[in-house]
Design a protein around this motif. Structure first.
Motif, PDB file in Angstrom:
ATOM      1  N   ALA A  67       0.821  -1.216   0.000  1.00 55.58           N
ATOM      2  CA  ALA A  67       0.000   0.000   0.000  1.00 55.58           C
ATOM      3  C   ALA A  67       0.854   1.265   0.000  1.00 55.58           C
ATOM      4  N   TRP A  68       1.929   1.262   0.798  1.00 56.67           N
ATOM      5  CA  TRP A  68       2.773   2.454   0.851  1.00 56.67           C
ATOM      6  C   TRP A  68       3.457   2.689  -0.493  1.00 56.67           C
ATOM      7  N   GLN A  69       4.000   1.634  -1.061  1.00 59.67           N
ATOM      8  CA  GLN A  69       4.715   1.761  -2.326  1.00 59.67           C
ATOM      9  C   GLN A  69       3.784   2.217  -3.454  1.00 59.67           C
ATOM     10  N   ARG A  70       2.510   1.824  -3.373  1.00 60.73           N
ATOM     11  CA  ARG A  70       1.538   2.213  -4.402  1.00 60.73           C
ATOM     12  C   ARG A  70       0.816   3.516  -4.065  1.00 60.73           C
ATOM     13  N   ASP A  71       1.133   4.091  -2.916  1.00 65.97           N
ATOM     14  CA  ASP A  71       0.414   5.262  -2.403  1.00 65.97           C
ATOM     15  C   ASP A  71      -1.088   4.990  -2.312  1.00 65.97           C
ATOM     16  N   ALA A  72      -1.414   3.780  -1.890  1.00 63.87           N
ATOM     17  CA  ALA A  72      -2.815   3.380  -1.730  1.00 63.87           C
ATOM     18  C   ALA A  72      -3.233   3.634  -0.284  1.00 63.87           C
ATOM     19  N   GLY A  73      -3.495   4.897   0.006  1.00 61.39           N
ATOM     20  CA  GLY A  73      -3.820   5.288   1.375  1.00 61.39           C
ATOM     21  C   GLY A  73      -5.180   5.927   1.487  1.00 61.39           C
ATOM     22  N   PHE A  74      -5.465   6.416   2.679  1.00 61.22           N
ATOM     23  CA  PHE A  74      -6.680   7.179   2.897  1.00 61.22           C
ATOM     24  C   PHE A  74      -6.511   8.067   4.117  1.00 61.22           C
ATOM     25  N   ARG A  75      -7.460   8.983   4.294  1.00 64.64           N
ATOM     26  CA  ARG A  75      -7.377   9.970   5.376  1.00 64.64           C
ATOM     27  C   ARG A  75      -8.358   9.603   6.485  1.00 64.64           C
ATOM     28  N   ILE A  76      -7.804   9.245   7.638  1.00 60.61           N
ATOM     29  CA  ILE A  76      -8.642   8.940   8.797  1.00 60.61           C
ATOM     30  C   ILE A  76      -8.191   9.687  10.050  1.00 60.61           C
ATOM     31  N   ASP A  77      -7.060  10.387   9.974  1.00 60.05           N
ATOM     32  CA  ASP A  77      -6.543  11.158  11.109  1.00 60.05           C
ATOM     33  C   ASP A  77      -6.931  12.623  10.897  1.00 60.05           C
ATOM     34  N   HIS A  78      -7.657  13.177  11.845  1.00 61.05           N
ATOM     35  CA  HIS A  78      -8.247  14.499  11.662  1.00 61.05           C
ATOM     36  C   HIS A  78      -7.947  15.406  12.847  1.00 61.05           C
ATOM     37  N   LEU A  79      -7.877  16.691  12.570  1.00 60.48           N
ATOM     38  CA  LEU A  79      -7.763  17.715  13.614  1.00 60.48           C
ATOM     39  C   LEU A  79      -8.942  18.663  13.442  1.00 60.48           C
ATOM     40  N   LEU A  80      -9.868  18.613  14.392  1.00 59.50           N
ATOM     41  CA  LEU A  80     -11.057  19.462  14.356  1.00 59.50           C
ATOM     42  C   LEU A  80     -10.844  20.645  15.297  1.00 59.50           C
ATOM     43  N   LEU A  81     -11.121  21.835  14.792  1.00 57.82           N
ATOM     44  CA  LEU A  81     -10.827  23.071  15.512  1.00 57.82           C
ATOM     45  C   LEU A  81     -12.121  23.790  15.882  1.00 57.82           C
TER      46      LEU A  81
END
Length: 257
Positions: free
Chosen positions: A208-222
């Motif tokens: 996944a890292w080598q293919r850049d097969a990621g997603f966004r699950i870490d968030h900062l809410l202000l």
């Protein structure tokens, strides 16, 4: 001021990477998740030697959250969320530091779904929303930072089809996240990348890292008082590529003043 959220995926296994990150980036506040360590085995000495005070809420082998502050000791305000007296998971820690209220959050994954783990996830989001509403009512500057285990939008993942059946991307998970934002919170990363395409997690499997097969699950809410001070937000992606790294990269915001 730089505030970071970082799921370390086992603080004992990733301690060299964490100390490296603290030395190189010198963030002011760091919210850690998935410590996988009991309170007694948290590496307080090493963290303090790196110049950081810490408050932590551990759990042997699972979960666990912490708040670190450079050159200061965070003041604990609350650990755990109200609403379920039988919930013994270490997933929420709220501290006062540098004039802010900062919470480190490790929201349940919820897989497999449907099932009891997914039901627990949805209840936990509701309990978080109750706490978030109370914090807004206090009119304090607040940052809710952590691994939310929610992919908010289709453009927050490398593949909608690959994640379609995952608890992270179900309608109910997204609805809970949107309801939280609707209280008046700002998704900092989204404001800086409104078209998506920014990942914070890459699985260890299938290259996944080598293919850049990621997603966004870490968030900062202000909260509104903090959103007015926002000067930048991003992901320190390169740290995911280091030897024996966490499967998450640190995500961050910078604030004026």
């Amino acid at each position: 001021m730089k505030i970071v959220t970082y799921n370390v995926n086992g603080i004992k296994a990733r301690l060299p990477r964490l100390l490296e990150y603290l030395a190189e980036q010198q963030p002011d506040i760091v919210c850690l998740q998935e410590l996988k360590a009991s309170d007694e085995t948290f590496p307080e000495g090493e963290v303090r030697a790196a110049g950081y005070g810490a408050v932590w809420h551990g759990q042997k082998g699972f979960n666990g959250v912490a708040v670190l502050a450079r050159g200061a000791d965070p003041v604990e305000r609350q650990r755990g969320l109200a609403g379920d007296p039988e919930d013994a998971h270490s997933r929420y820690l709220e501290c006062g530091v540098a004039g802010l209220v900062v919470a480190s959050i490790y929201l349940p994954n919820g897989n497999p779904q449907p099932g009891p783990k997914f039901d627990y996830k949805l209840r936990w989001i509701e309990r978080l929303a109750e706490r978030a509403r109370a914090l807004l009512a206090e009119e304090e500057p607040v940052v809710l930072a952590g691994d939310y285990n929610v992919i908010p939008n289709d453009d927050d993942t490398f593949s909608v089809r690959a994640m379609a059946s995952d608890a992270l991307m179900q309608h109910e998970s997204r609805a809970g996240y949107r309801a939280l934002l609707a209280q008046g919170w700002t998704d900092a990363l989204r404001t800086r990348a409104p078209k998506g395409g920014v990942w914070t997690f890459w699985d260890y499997q299938a290259g996944a890292w080598q293919r850049d097969a990621g997603f966004r699950i870490d968030h900062l809410l202000l909260s509104p008082a903090v959103a007015d001070r926002l000067t930048g937000a991003g992901v320190d992606k390169a740290y995911r590529g280091r030897e024996k790294a966490s499967d998450h990269a640190p995500a961050w915001v910078t604030l004026r003043g």
